[in-house]
Design a protein around this motif. Structure first.
Motif, PDB file in Angstrom:
ATOM      1  N   UNK A  87       0.920 -15.602   3.723  1.00 58.04           N
ATOM      2  CA  UNK A  87      -0.151 -14.633   3.967  1.00 58.04           C
ATOM      3  C   UNK A  87       0.421 -13.270   4.328  1.00 58.04           C
ATOM      4  N   UNK A  88       1.446 -13.257   5.164  1.00 59.39           N
ATOM      5  CA  UNK A  88       2.061 -11.990   5.563  1.00 59.39           C
ATOM      6  C   UNK A  88       2.662 -11.274   4.358  1.00 59.39           C
ATOM      7  N   UNK A  89       3.305 -12.012   3.470  1.00 60.29           N
ATOM      8  CA  UNK A  89       3.874 -11.404   2.261  1.00 60.29           C
ATOM      9  C   UNK A  89       2.763 -10.863   1.370  1.00 60.29           C
ATOM     10  N   UNK A  90       1.673 -11.627   1.257  1.00 58.30           N
ATOM     11  CA  UNK A  90       0.575 -11.232   0.377  1.00 58.30           C
ATOM     12  C   UNK A  90      -0.066  -9.914   0.794  1.00 58.30           C
ATOM     13  N   UNK A  91      -0.122  -9.653   2.087  1.00 58.83           N
ATOM     14  CA  UNK A  91      -0.802  -8.436   2.567  1.00 58.83           C
ATOM     15  C   UNK A  91       0.193  -7.381   3.040  1.00 58.83           C
ATOM     16  N   UNK A  92       1.473  -7.542   2.750  1.00 59.24           N
ATOM     17  CA  UNK A  92       2.467  -6.575   3.203  1.00 59.24           C
ATOM     18  C   UNK A  92       2.135  -5.199   2.625  1.00 59.24           C
ATOM     19  N   UNK A  93       1.881  -4.212   3.480  1.00 59.15           N
ATOM     20  CA  UNK A  93       1.329  -2.928   3.002  1.00 59.15           C
ATOM     21  C   UNK A  93       2.174  -2.203   1.959  1.00 59.15           C
ATOM     22  N   UNK A  94       3.494  -2.185   2.109  1.00 65.01           N
ATOM     23  CA  UNK A  94       4.331  -1.421   1.189  1.00 65.01           C
ATOM     24  C   UNK A  94       4.254  -1.963  -0.234  1.00 65.01           C
ATOM     25  N   UNK A  95       4.375  -3.282  -0.380  1.00 63.27           N
ATOM     26  CA  UNK A  95       4.346  -3.872  -1.722  1.00 63.27           C
ATOM     27  C   UNK A  95       2.956  -3.796  -2.330  1.00 63.27           C
ATOM     28  N   UNK A  96       1.912  -3.980  -1.520  1.00 59.78           N
ATOM     29  CA  UNK A  96       0.550  -3.882  -2.045  1.00 59.78           C
ATOM     30  C   UNK A  96       0.247  -2.466  -2.504  1.00 59.78           C
ATOM     31  N   UNK A  97       0.649  -1.459  -1.715  1.00 61.00           N
ATOM     32  CA  UNK A  97       0.426  -0.064  -2.096  1.00 61.00           C
ATOM     33  C   UNK A  97       1.143   0.265  -3.393  1.00 61.00           C
ATOM     34  N   UNK A  98       2.397  -0.173  -3.505  1.00 55.41           N
ATOM     35  CA  UNK A  98       3.163   0.095  -4.722  1.00 55.41           C
ATOM     36  C   UNK A  98       2.522  -0.571  -5.931  1.00 55.41           C
ATOM     37  N   UNK A  99       2.020  -1.797  -5.752  1.00 60.35           N
ATOM     38  CA  UNK A  99       1.397  -2.480  -6.892  1.00 60.35           C
ATOM     39  C   UNK A  99       0.112  -1.782  -7.321  1.00 60.35           C
ATOM     40  N   UNK A 100      -0.659  -1.278  -6.360  1.00 61.02           N
ATOM     41  CA  UNK A 100      -1.869  -0.530  -6.710  1.00 61.02           C
ATOM     42  C   UNK A 100      -1.505   0.698  -7.535  1.00 61.02           C
ATOM     43  N   UNK A 101      -0.421   1.385  -7.161  1.00 60.27           N
ATOM     44  CA  UNK A 101       0.021   2.556  -7.913  1.00 60.27           C
ATOM     45  C   UNK A 101       0.454   2.172  -9.320  1.00 60.27           C
ATOM     46  N   UNK A 102       1.171   1.069  -9.442  1.00 62.46           N
ATOM     47  CA  UNK A 102       1.599   0.593 -10.759  1.00 62.46           C
ATOM     48  C   UNK A 102       0.383   0.231 -11.609  1.00 62.46           C
ATOM     49  N   UNK A 103      -0.573  -0.447 -11.009  1.00 64.20           N
ATOM     50  CA  UNK A 103      -1.759  -0.888 -11.736  1.00 64.20           C
ATOM     51  C   UNK A 103      -2.633   0.290 -12.151  1.00 64.20           C
ATOM     52  N   UNK A 104      -2.560   1.388 -11.396  1.00 67.89           N
ATOM     53  CA  UNK A 104      -3.370   2.559 -11.699  1.00 67.89           C
ATOM     54  C   UNK A 104      -2.739   3.453 -12.763  1.00 67.89           C
ATOM     55  N   UNK A 105      -1.519   3.179 -13.144  1.00 63.73           N
ATOM     56  CA  UNK A 105      -0.822   3.999 -14.130  1.00 63.73           C
ATOM     57  C   UNK A 105      -1.330   3.706 -15.539  1.00 63.73           C
ATOM     58  N   UNK A 106      -0.898   4.500 -16.497  1.00 63.57           N
ATOM     59  CA  UNK A 106      -1.225   4.220 -17.902  1.00 63.57           C
ATOM     60  C   UNK A 106      -0.644   2.870 -18.303  1.00 63.57           C
TER      61      UNK A 106
END
Length: 214
Positions: free
Chosen positions: A10-29
């Motif tokens: 659970x802690x890994x799943x909600x780790x802020x740095x990795x989640x933020x980075x994935x949102x940025x990747x997902x928002x890219x072209x």
């Protein structure tokens, strides 16, 4: 073992740095494909770590109070202390800026291969190491251990999988909601890191001391 893996996953799943980075990747072209590459690499790291641990133990847990068992518990204790110290340091150093517009531009231009390369770099390796030290006690002679390990990998990746599926099947809605999530994460990233590190660190310290002294 199962309770520890659930909390660490659970802690890994909600780790802020990795989640933020994935949102940025997902928002890219072509973010869907980049996100998929990120998730595959993320899971590959988990499988590699688990495989290395299980090959070392042979799928048999060490005897209680044996040197390998004590060593794995001592590793979790050290990680717990490190997380508590990190939380204290982060709190004293004050808030830090989130990803800038320049970073967003760079993430928008990366290839799926580069997105895959980001996944190992952005994993919370302290927590992954704590999970590996816990997996030392897995007994592969029981089907429940396989289920626990599978559930651990799935749980640790659940937030990324949920965002990837959402963005795939509801792209317009996901774009709006993920944008709000990114803003919220950037505004409260420090509080999230401090709280998560402190909570998991204290749990690991308390759990490890109990196991070492009981």
């Amino acid at each position: 073992m199962v309770l520890d893996l659930i909390l660490i996953g659970l802690a890994i799943a909600v780790f802020p740095l990795s989640v933020t980075a994935f949102v940025l990747v997902l928002s890219a072209r072509r973010g869907i494909w980049k996100g998929l590459a990120f998730i595959i690499a993320w899971l590959a790291c988990f499988v590699a770590v688990l495989a290395a641990v299980l090959l070392t133990t042979g799928g048999k847990p060490p005897a209680p109070k044996s040197p390998p068992s004590t060593a794995s518990t001592a590793v979790k204790l050290a990680i717990g202390v490190g997380l508590v110290c990190y939380a204290g340091h982060r709190h004293r150093s004050g808030p830090r800026r989130g990803p800038s517009g320049g970073m967003m531009t760079r993430l928008d231009q990366i290839s799926p291969w580069a997105a895959a390369g980001l996944a190992p770099l952005l994993q919370p390796w302290g927590l992954v190491a704590a999970g590996a030290a816990t997996v030392v006690h897995a007994d592969l002679s029981h089907a429940s251990s396989y289920l626990a390990l599978f559930g651990y990998c799935l749980l640790a990746t659940s937030s990324l999988l949920a965002m990837e599926i959402y963005a795939t099947f509801a792209p317009d809605s996901a774009r709006v909601r993920l944008g709000k999530l990114r803003t919220g994460l950037q505004e409260h990233q420090d509080q999230g890191l401090i709280g998560l590190s402190l909570a998991v660190g204290l749990y690991l310290v308390g759990r490890s001391i109990y196991q070492l002294t009981s």
